[in-house]
Design a protein around this motif. Structure first.
Motif, mmCIF file in Angstrom:
data_model
loop_
_atom_site.group_PDB
_atom_site.id
_atom_site.type_symbol
_atom_site.label_atom_id
_atom_site.label_comp_id
_atom_site.label_asym_id
_atom_site.label_seq_id
_atom_site.Cartn_x
_atom_site.Cartn_y
_atom_site.Cartn_z
ATOM 1 N N GLN A 147 0.851 -1.191 0.000
ATOM 2 C CA GLN A 147 0.000 0.000 0.000
ATOM 3 C C GLN A 147 0.884 1.238 0.000
ATOM 4 O O GLN A 147 1.721 1.406 0.886
ATOM 5 N N GLY A 148 0.719 2.071 -1.007
ATOM 6 C CA GLY A 148 1.521 3.272 -1.125
ATOM 7 C C GLY A 148 1.273 3.953 -2.449
ATOM 8 O O GLY A 148 0.132 4.008 -2.924
ATOM 9 N N GLU A 149 2.339 4.435 -3.097
ATOM 10 C CA GLU A 149 2.152 5.140 -4.359
ATOM 11 C C GLU A 149 3.389 5.044 -5.235
ATOM 12 O O GLU A 149 4.504 4.775 -4.779
ATOM 13 N N VAL A 150 3.149 5.253 -6.527
ATOM 14 C CA VAL A 150 4.205 5.345 -7.531
ATOM 15 C C VAL A 150 4.280 6.806 -7.946
ATOM 16 O O VAL A 150 3.238 7.439 -8.191
ATOM 17 N N THR A 151 5.480 7.371 -8.049
ATOM 18 C CA THR A 151 5.631 8.774 -8.440
ATOM 19 C C THR A 151 6.626 8.895 -9.587
ATOM 20 O O THR A 151 7.637 8.190 -9.638
ATOM 21 N N ALA A 152 6.300 9.769 -10.524
ATOM 22 C CA ALA A 152 7.175 10.080 -11.653
ATOM 23 C C ALA A 152 7.070 11.582 -11.898
ATOM 24 O O ALA A 152 5.999 12.075 -12.265
ATOM 25 N N ALA A 153 8.166 12.305 -11.648
ATOM 26 C CA ALA A 153 8.157 13.767 -11.749
ATOM 27 C C ALA A 153 7.044 14.303 -10.846
ATOM 28 O O ALA A 153 7.011 14.023 -9.657
ATOM 29 N N ASP A 154 6.079 15.050 -11.430
ATOM 30 C CA ASP A 154 5.023 15.647 -10.598
ATOM 31 C C ASP A 154 3.723 14.834 -10.642
ATOM 32 O O ASP A 154 2.682 15.303 -10.204
ATOM 33 N N ARG A 155 3.781 13.607 -11.169
ATOM 34 C CA ARG A 155 2.584 12.769 -11.245
ATOM 35 C C ARG A 155 2.717 11.586 -10.301
ATOM 36 O O ARG A 155 3.813 11.093 -10.056
ATOM 37 N N ARG A 156 1.575 11.138 -9.784
ATOM 38 C CA ARG A 156 1.596 10.024 -8.850
ATOM 39 C C ARG A 156 0.339 9.187 -9.015
ATOM 40 O O ARG A 156 -0.689 9.653 -9.503
ATOM 41 N N ALA A 157 0.439 7.924 -8.625
ATOM 42 C CA ALA A 157 -0.700 7.011 -8.690
ATOM 43 C C ALA A 157 -0.671 6.112 -7.467
ATOM 44 O O ALA A 157 0.405 5.700 -7.010
ATOM 45 N N MET A 158 -1.843 5.822 -6.937
ATOM 46 C CA MET A 158 -1.941 4.938 -5.773
ATOM 47 C C MET A 158 -1.531 3.528 -6.166
ATOM 48 O O MET A 158 -1.817 3.068 -7.272
ATOM 49 N N ALA A 195 6.153 -1.704 -12.178
ATOM 50 C CA ALA A 195 6.975 -0.983 -13.147
ATOM 51 C C ALA A 195 6.115 -0.351 -14.232
ATOM 52 O O ALA A 195 6.338 0.796 -14.633
ATOM 53 N N GLU A 196 5.113 -1.085 -14.719
ATOM 54 C CA GLU A 196 4.242 -0.549 -15.767
ATOM 55 C C GLU A 196 3.439 0.637 -15.259
ATOM 56 O O GLU A 196 3.165 1.578 -16.016
ATOM 57 N N HIS A 197 3.052 0.626 -13.977
ATOM 58 C CA HIS A 197 2.399 1.799 -13.401
ATOM 59 C C HIS A 197 3.287 3.024 -13.553
ATOM 60 O O HIS A 197 2.826 4.111 -13.915
ATOM 61 N N GLY A 198 4.561 2.855 -13.256
ATOM 62 C CA GLY A 198 5.482 3.986 -13.353
ATOM 63 C C GLY A 198 5.678 4.464 -14.774
ATOM 64 O O GLY A 198 5.646 5.671 -15.050
ATOM 65 N N PHE A 199 5.875 3.533 -15.712
ATOM 66 C CA PHE A 199 6.060 3.931 -17.105
ATOM 67 C C PHE A 199 4.832 4.654 -17.642
ATOM 68 O O PHE A 199 4.952 5.580 -18.451
ATOM 69 N N ARG A 200 3.646 4.256 -17.217
ATOM 70 C CA ARG A 200 2.427 4.924 -17.694
ATOM 71 C C ARG A 200 2.344 6.355 -17.186
ATOM 72 O O ARG A 200 1.782 7.229 -17.847
ATOM 73 N N LEU A 201 2.908 6.602 -16.002
ATOM 74 C CA LEU A 201 2.921 7.978 -15.489
ATOM 75 C C LEU A 201 3.815 8.888 -16.324
ATOM 76 O O LEU A 201 3.663 10.109 -16.294
#
Length: 494
Positions: A147-158, A195-201
C-alpha cells in the motif's frame, strides 16, 4: 564485491485490490497472525527513450527496512505476461550506492551498448509491505500486501496490490487462494506490474487502450502463441475495464474489442483446445461482452443522431445500460472469469492433453499459416453471391471476417520479410474495408429492433436512423465490392 545471483523467479500472481477491501481482508481470519512489515522504496532506471523496457527488461534498486536493517537490492528482471506465471529470469545483487552496478553479470550492457551511459532514474515506488506466509492445501504461499504510491516527476498514482508467491506446491494453488481471498473482499487480476504503473505515469493520460501488437517470434511453438495472444487480449480488457463509464464511450468499445479478440483466439486455436473448460470460458466471455453490448449499441446510435432532442430521449436508456454494464463488471462472476482465464492460459487442461500434443508443439509460423488458410477459405466461400444472402448469413460472414482480421493481426509479426509486410498491409486493408462495409450494413439491419425496444418506433426524428431499402441496397453492393477486393488480395503467409 557485491553479492550476485541469477535466478528464475518463483510463480507469482498479482491482484489489484482497493484500500477498503484490503482492510477487510486484513481483519479476516485468513490473515490471522502478525505479518512481517517493512517500508519499501524502489527506484526504477532506464534511458530517457526507455530502451531497456523496449528490450523487455526492468532495472530497479530497492531499499527495504526490517528487523535485519536496511538493505539495498539491485534487480534486473525480464518482463512477461500473466500467461507466463512470471517464470522469468532475474539478476539480483546487493549494492551499497544509489546507482546501479551495470557490469557483465547482467544482460544490460549487451542490450544497450553505448546507450548504457544514458541510464538514469525515471520513477519511484514507496509502499508499506505486509507479508504473511500461508501454508495449507499442499502448498506454501507468501502473500504480500503493498500500500503506497508510484511517483514520476510531478505525477503520482496509488498502489494497492497483493502479490501471491508460490514457495512450494502446484501453481494452481495460487489461483485457488485468490478465489478464497475474493470470497472475503473483492479483488481483480492485475493488469499492470508496479513498473508498468510507473512507465504509464511518464506518458500521456489515456482514456482507452487499443490492442497492442503481440510479440510473437518465429522460434515459438503453437502453445506459446496462444498463451501470448490470449494474455494480450486479457490485458487489453483489464486496462479498459476501470475506465468504462458513460462519459468515456471509447473504453467500453475497446473492452468489447478485447473480449472479441480473446474469443477469436480461442476459435483460431481450437484444434489444440480440446478440453471442456475452453467452451465454458468462451460462453462466459460471450456473456460479459453481451453485458457491455447495450451500452455500446446506444453509444453508436447516439453518435448517429442528428437531433439533440432525440439524443436526450436516448440518454435514460443509455445511462441504464451503463449501470447494467458496471454491475456486471463489479460482480464476482466477472472477477472470477478473469482469474479463470488467467489460470487457463497458464496451466489449463489443454497444456497436458496427449491428443493435442502434436499441435501444441507445431512451429508457430506453420500453425499460423494453416489457421489463416482455414479462416480465409471460410470468408471467401461464405461471401460468394453476397448480394443474394439473407441478413443472418451476412451477419455470420461479418463475424468470420472479424476472426480472420484478428488472426491476421495476431500472426503478421511472424511474416516480417519486406515482401510479406507489404502484402500483409494490403491484405489487412482489404479485410478492414470488408469489415467496415459489413458493420455499416449490420447497423442498418439491427436499427429497427433497437429503435422498437427503446419505444421510438414512429418517432419522426428516429426515422433517419432506420435507413431506407435504397440505403440497404447500396450498402450490400458496397460490401460485395469489398468482398471481391478481399478475394483478390494476396495471402501474405504463403
Amino acid at each position: 564485491m557485491p553479492q550476485q545471483e541469477t535466478i528464475v523467479s518463483a510463480p507469482e500472481l498479482t491482484l489489484d485490490i482497493t484500500p477498503e477491501a484490503a482492510e477487510i481482508l486484513r481483519a479476516s481470519d485468513l490473515l490471522s497472525g502478525q505479518p512481517r512489515t517493512m517500508p519499501v522504496h524502489a527506484t526504477y532506471f532506464d534511458t530517457p527513450a526507455q530502451d531497456l523496457a523496449a528490450a523487455g527488461f526492468t532495472l530497479s534498486l530497492t531499499e527495504t527496512g526490517g528487523e535485519t536493517g536496511d538493505q539495498r537490492l539491485q534487480t534486473v528482471k525480464a518482463t512477461g505476461s500473466t500467461a507466463d506465471l512470471f517464470l522469468l529470469p532475474e539478476w539480483r545483487q546487493t549494492v551499497t550506492g544509489d546507482r546501479p552496478v551495470l557490469d557483465d553479470h547482467t544482460p544490460v550492457p549487451a542490450l544497450l551498448g553505448a546507450k548504457i551511459a544514458d541510464i538514469g532514474p525515471l520513477f519511484e515506488l514507496r509502499v508499506m509491505r505486509h507479508v504473511w506466509t500461508l501454508p495449507g492445501q499442499g502448498a506454501g504461499i507468501e502473500l504480500a500486501l503493498d500500500q503506497g504510491e508510484v511517483t514520476a516527476a510531478d505525477r503520482r498514482a496509488m498502489r494497492c496490490a497483493i502479490r501471491l508467491a508460490l514457495r512450494d506446491g502446484p501453481p494452481a494453488a495460487l489461483y485457488a487462494l485468490a478465489r478464497r481471498l475474493d470470497e472475503i473482499a473483492p479483488l481483480r487480476l492485475a493488469a499492470q506490474t508496479e513498473a508498468e504503473h510507473g512507465f504509464r505515469l511518464l506518458g500521456p493520460v489515456l482514456h482507452m487502450h487499443k490492442a497492442a501488437p503481440v510479440a510473437l517470434r518465429r522460434d515459438m511453438v503453437a502453445a506459446d502463441g496462444f498463451r501470448l495472444i490470449g494474455s494480450a487480449c486479457l490485458r487489453q480488457f483489464r486496462l479498459n475495464e476501470p475506465l468504462i463509464g458513460p462519459g468515456n464511450p471509447e473504453a467500453v468499445h475497446q473492452a468489447r474489442v478485447a473480449l472479441r479478440r480473446l474469443r477469436s483466439a480461442f476459435a483460431i486455436c481450437k484444434p489444440m483446445l480440446q478440453d471442456e473448460k475452453a467452451g465454458q470460458l468462451n460462453r462466459e466471455t460471450r456473456w460479459l461482452a453481451g453485458m457491455l453490448g447495450e451500452a455500446r449499441d446506444l453509444d453508436v446510435l447516439r453518435m448517429r443522431c442528428r437531433s439533440e432532442a432525440l439524443r436526450a430521449r436516448l440518454e435514460p436508456a443509455r445511462m441504464a445500460a451503463y449501470a447494467q454494464a458496471q454491475a456486471a463488471l463489479e460482480s464476482r462472476r466477472a472477477r472470477l472469469l478473469m482469474l479463470d482465464l488467467g489460470e487457463y492460459l497458464a496451466i489449463g487442461p489443454w497444456t497436458a492433453l496427449p491428443s493435442a500434443a502434436e499441435i501444441r508443439d507445431l512451429p508457430l509460423r506453420e500453425f499460423a499459416a494453416a489457421a489463416l488458410d482455414r479462416f480465409r477459405r471460410k470468408v471467401k466461400k461464405d461471401g460468394i453471391d453476397l448480394a443474394d444472402l439473407g441478413d443472418e448469413a451476412r451477419h455470420e460472414l461479418r463475424k468470420d471476417a472479424k476472426k480472420l482480421r484478428y488472426a491476421a493481426e495476431f500472426f503478421a509479426p511472424l511474416f516480417a520479410e519486406k515482401r510479406r509486410r507489404r502484402r500483409a498491409a494490403r491484405f489487412l486493408a482489404a479485410l478492414e474495408a470488408l469489415q467496415d462495409r459489413m458493420g455499416a450494413l449490420n447497423d442498418l439491419v439491427s436499427a429497427p429492433e433497437l429503435v422498437e425496444r427503446l419505444g421510438l418506433a414512429g418517432n419522426p426524428q428516429a426515422a433517419a436512423l432506420l435507413g431506407t431499402k435504397r440505403d440497404k441496397r447500396a450498402q450490400i453492393e458496397a460490401a460485395a465490392e469489398a468482398h471481391d477486393a478481399f478475394v483478390d488480395a494476396k495471402r501474405f503467409w504463403r
